[in-house]
Write a protein that holds these residues in place. Structure first.
Motif, PDB file in Angstrom:
ATOM      1  N   LYS A 108       0.831  -1.210   0.000  1.00 31.60           N
ATOM      2  CA  LYS A 108       0.000   0.000   0.000  1.00 31.60           C
ATOM      3  C   LYS A 108       0.864   1.257   0.000  1.00 31.60           C
ATOM      4  O   LYS A 108       0.585   2.217  -0.735  1.00 31.60           O
ATOM      5  CB  LYS A 108      -0.916   0.004   1.221  1.00 31.60           C
ATOM      6  CG  LYS A 108      -2.014  -1.046   1.201  1.00 31.60           C
ATOM      7  CD  LYS A 108      -2.854  -0.945   2.467  1.00 31.60           C
ATOM      8  CE  LYS A 108      -3.952  -2.006   2.479  1.00 31.60           C
ATOM      9  NZ  LYS A 108      -4.772  -1.949   3.715  1.00 31.60           N
ATOM     10  N   ALA A 163       1.052   4.037  -3.053  1.00 33.41           N
ATOM     11  CA  ALA A 163       0.654   5.417  -2.777  1.00 33.41           C
ATOM     12  C   ALA A 163       1.771   6.399  -3.097  1.00 33.41           C
ATOM     13  O   ALA A 163       1.534   7.458  -3.692  1.00 33.41           O
ATOM     14  CB  ALA A 163       0.224   5.548  -1.317  1.00 33.41           C
ATOM     15  N   THR A 175      -1.697  12.844   0.914  1.00 32.26           N
ATOM     16  CA  THR A 175      -3.058  12.543   0.472  1.00 32.26           C
ATOM     17  C   THR A 175      -3.172  11.104  -0.016  1.00 32.26           C
ATOM     18  O   THR A 175      -4.142  10.397   0.314  1.00 32.26           O
ATOM     19  CB  THR A 175      -3.471  13.507  -0.651  1.00 32.26           C
ATOM     20  OG1 THR A 175      -3.387  14.858  -0.179  1.00 32.26           O
ATOM     21  CG2 THR A 175      -4.890  13.219  -1.111  1.00 32.26           C
ATOM     22  N   ALA A 176      -2.198  10.660  -0.787  1.00 33.35           N
ATOM     23  CA  ALA A 176      -2.232   9.296  -1.323  1.00 33.35           C
ATOM     24  C   ALA A 176      -2.120   8.263  -0.208  1.00 33.35           C
ATOM     25  O   ALA A 176      -2.809   7.231  -0.237  1.00 33.35           O
ATOM     26  CB  ALA A 176      -1.093   9.118  -2.336  1.00 33.35           C
ATOM     27  N   ALA A 217      -3.036   8.687   2.940  1.00 36.87           N
ATOM     28  CA  ALA A 217      -4.284   8.716   3.717  1.00 36.87           C
ATOM     29  C   ALA A 217      -5.365   7.889   3.028  1.00 36.87           C
ATOM     30  O   ALA A 217      -6.110   7.127   3.673  1.00 36.87           O
ATOM     31  CB  ALA A 217      -4.748  10.156   3.904  1.00 36.87           C
ATOM     32  N   GLU A 218      -5.474   8.009   1.705  1.00 37.81           N
ATOM     33  CA  GLU A 218      -6.472   7.230   0.968  1.00 37.81           C
ATOM     34  C   GLU A 218      -6.131   5.742   0.985  1.00 37.81           C
ATOM     35  O   GLU A 218      -7.019   4.895   1.103  1.00 37.81           O
ATOM     36  CB  GLU A 218      -6.544   7.739  -0.476  1.00 37.81           C
ATOM     37  CG  GLU A 218      -7.090   9.151  -0.597  1.00 37.81           C
ATOM     38  CD  GLU A 218      -7.087   9.649  -2.033  1.00 37.81           C
ATOM     39  OE1 GLU A 218      -6.560   8.896  -2.911  1.00 37.81           O
ATOM     40  OE2 GLU A 218      -7.591  10.755  -2.290  1.00 37.81           O
ATOM     41  N   GLY A 271      -6.926   4.458   4.493  1.00 40.34           N
ATOM     42  CA  GLY A 271      -8.265   4.749   4.975  1.00 40.34           C
ATOM     43  C   GLY A 271      -8.306   5.587   6.229  1.00 40.34           C
ATOM     44  O   GLY A 271      -9.111   5.312   7.136  1.00 40.34           O
ATOM     45  N   ALA A 288      -6.607  12.799   6.268  1.00 37.86           N
ATOM     46  CA  ALA A 288      -5.324  13.362   5.853  1.00 37.86           C
ATOM     47  C   ALA A 288      -4.582  13.993   7.021  1.00 37.86           C
ATOM     48  O   ALA A 288      -3.348  14.060   7.023  1.00 37.86           O
ATOM     49  CB  ALA A 288      -5.540  14.404   4.752  1.00 37.86           C
TER      50      ALA A 288
END
Length: 383
Positions: free
Chosen positions: A73, A77, A113-114, A116-117, A120, A123
């Motif tokens: 992950k 990201a 930002t990436a 955090a997405e 899940g 931010a």
């Protein structure tokens, strides 16, 4: 079942003896293999320096509820944010993922930002910091400078304390032996080197030096007695010193390693990477290697350095000639004298003799223990 208390007492009194000096080529060979492997790891595989030395960006994602596949992950990201290079992701604590990348000052917000997405989380729960390589370079220079000053002072102090530069050289070789092998283990297994690791490397030198000085102090005591009494060769007196301090060295090492091992277990299973874990790992490896060098390397090397000295050669020849003459006369020089039950002293007549000295006193092999048979004096009335 082995009685370790009796075994340790037998080593101290000389009833039992482990041949550390005569087998020095075996210990040298083992250390030689370890040093070669360490150098291969250092110069071929290379050291894994942390971000503090190489520089880069560090992101911390807090509040991660599902850490499964966190490495993939994080890699995905960071790549989506336009940051290339190697990405190192580790779990810190229970719910925090630490992501280290190359310097990404211009794309920090995109990376946050990436990440955090990907995990899940909001931010706001992703923090970032930029570390320049100049800080790590400064730390490295200071550490190397401190190491050089430390080694010079150690050499001078040992040479003055033991009144011979050869003990200082033997101790210095043991210290370098410990440092090279410890750093080599880090290189071979890919452990990350951080400022805490550097502190650990310097700390183990102090521990190794302490253990070596304790052994050398006993060597000096025994060899001085050997020169005075001429009952033992220099190597035999040095070997007895190592045997006498063996149990103490083992006990000290075990006591020092147990709490460090506990920190490592907690660090790897619960705390995750951090200053405490880095320091504990360096200390655990270094203390173990330092105990080995104090017993198997330092004293055998000292004996080899002094083997050709005129006084040592004269002592060895005298002891060998005395042993040969004693064998012809029917005297067994290998049989230990009677040692007290407590192993603390031996009394011959009115003179107390140390167990180390008593263990090497020549005893006639036909002599029988018991009271002396002396003629009885006649009463005064019949003189």
């Amino acid at each position: 079942m082995i009685n370790f208390a009796q075994f340790g007492n037998d080593l101290y009194t000389g009833r039992r003896s482990i041949e550390f000096i005569k087998r020095q080529k075996t210990w040298y060979a083992i250390s030689g293999v370890l040093v070669v492997l360490a150098l291969v790891g250092i110069f071929v595989k290379g050291l894994n320096f942390g971000i503090e030395f190489s520089g880069g960006s560090e992101f911390r994602v807090q509040g991660v509820s599902n850490s499964q596949g966190y490495e993939q992950k994080a890699q995905t990201a960071v790549n989506e944010a336009g940051i290339g290079g190697n990405v190192v992701a580790t779990i810190v604590g229970q719910d925090t993922v630490r992501v280290q990348t190359e310097a990404a000052s211009e794309k920090t917000n995109e990376a946050k930002t990436a990440l955090a997405e990907a995990f899940g989380v909001p931010a706001g729960q992703v923090s970032s910091s930029l570390i320049g390589p100049s800080w790590g370079e400064t730390v490295s220079q200071q550490a190397i400078r401190g190491l050089i000053v430390f080694l010079i002072l150690v050499t001078l102090v040992m040479a003055l304390y033991f009144r011979t530069w050869k003990m200082a050289v033997a101790g210095l070789v043991a210290l370098l032996h410990d440092l090279v092998i410890t750093v080599g283990i880090y290189a071979l297994f890919g452990f990350e080197i951080t400022p805490s690791s550097m502190i650990g490397f310097l700390t183990i030198l102090g521990y190794s030096l302490y253990d070596t000085v304790v052994v050398f102090d006993k060597v000096r005591e025994n060899t001085a007695e050997a020169f005075r009494t001429k009952r033992m060769t220099y190597s035999a007196a040095a070997n007895l010193a190592v045997n006498q301090t063996l149990v103490r060295s083992i006990n000290t090492t075990v006591v020092a390693l147990l709490p460090i091992a506990a920190i490592l277990v907690v660090g790897f299973t619960a705390l995750g990477p951090g200053t405490l874990l880095d320091l504990a790992l360096a200390l655990f490896i270094g203390i173990g290697v330092g105990a080995y060098s104090s017993i198997f390397i330092a004293t055998p090397l000292l004996v080899d350095l002094r083997r050709n000295e005129p006084a040592v050669k004269a002592l060895d020849k005298y002891v060998a000639r005395h042993a040969k003459e004693a064998a012809v006369a029917g005297v067994d020089t290998r049989e230990p004298a009677i040692v007290g039950a407590d192993g603390a002293a031996v009394v011959e007549g009115q003179q107390a003799v140390s167990p180390a000295e008593a263990g090497y006193r020549p005893v006639h092999k036909y002599a029988q223990a018991g009271p002396r048979n002396q003629p009885k004096r006649a009463p005064k009335s019949k003189r």
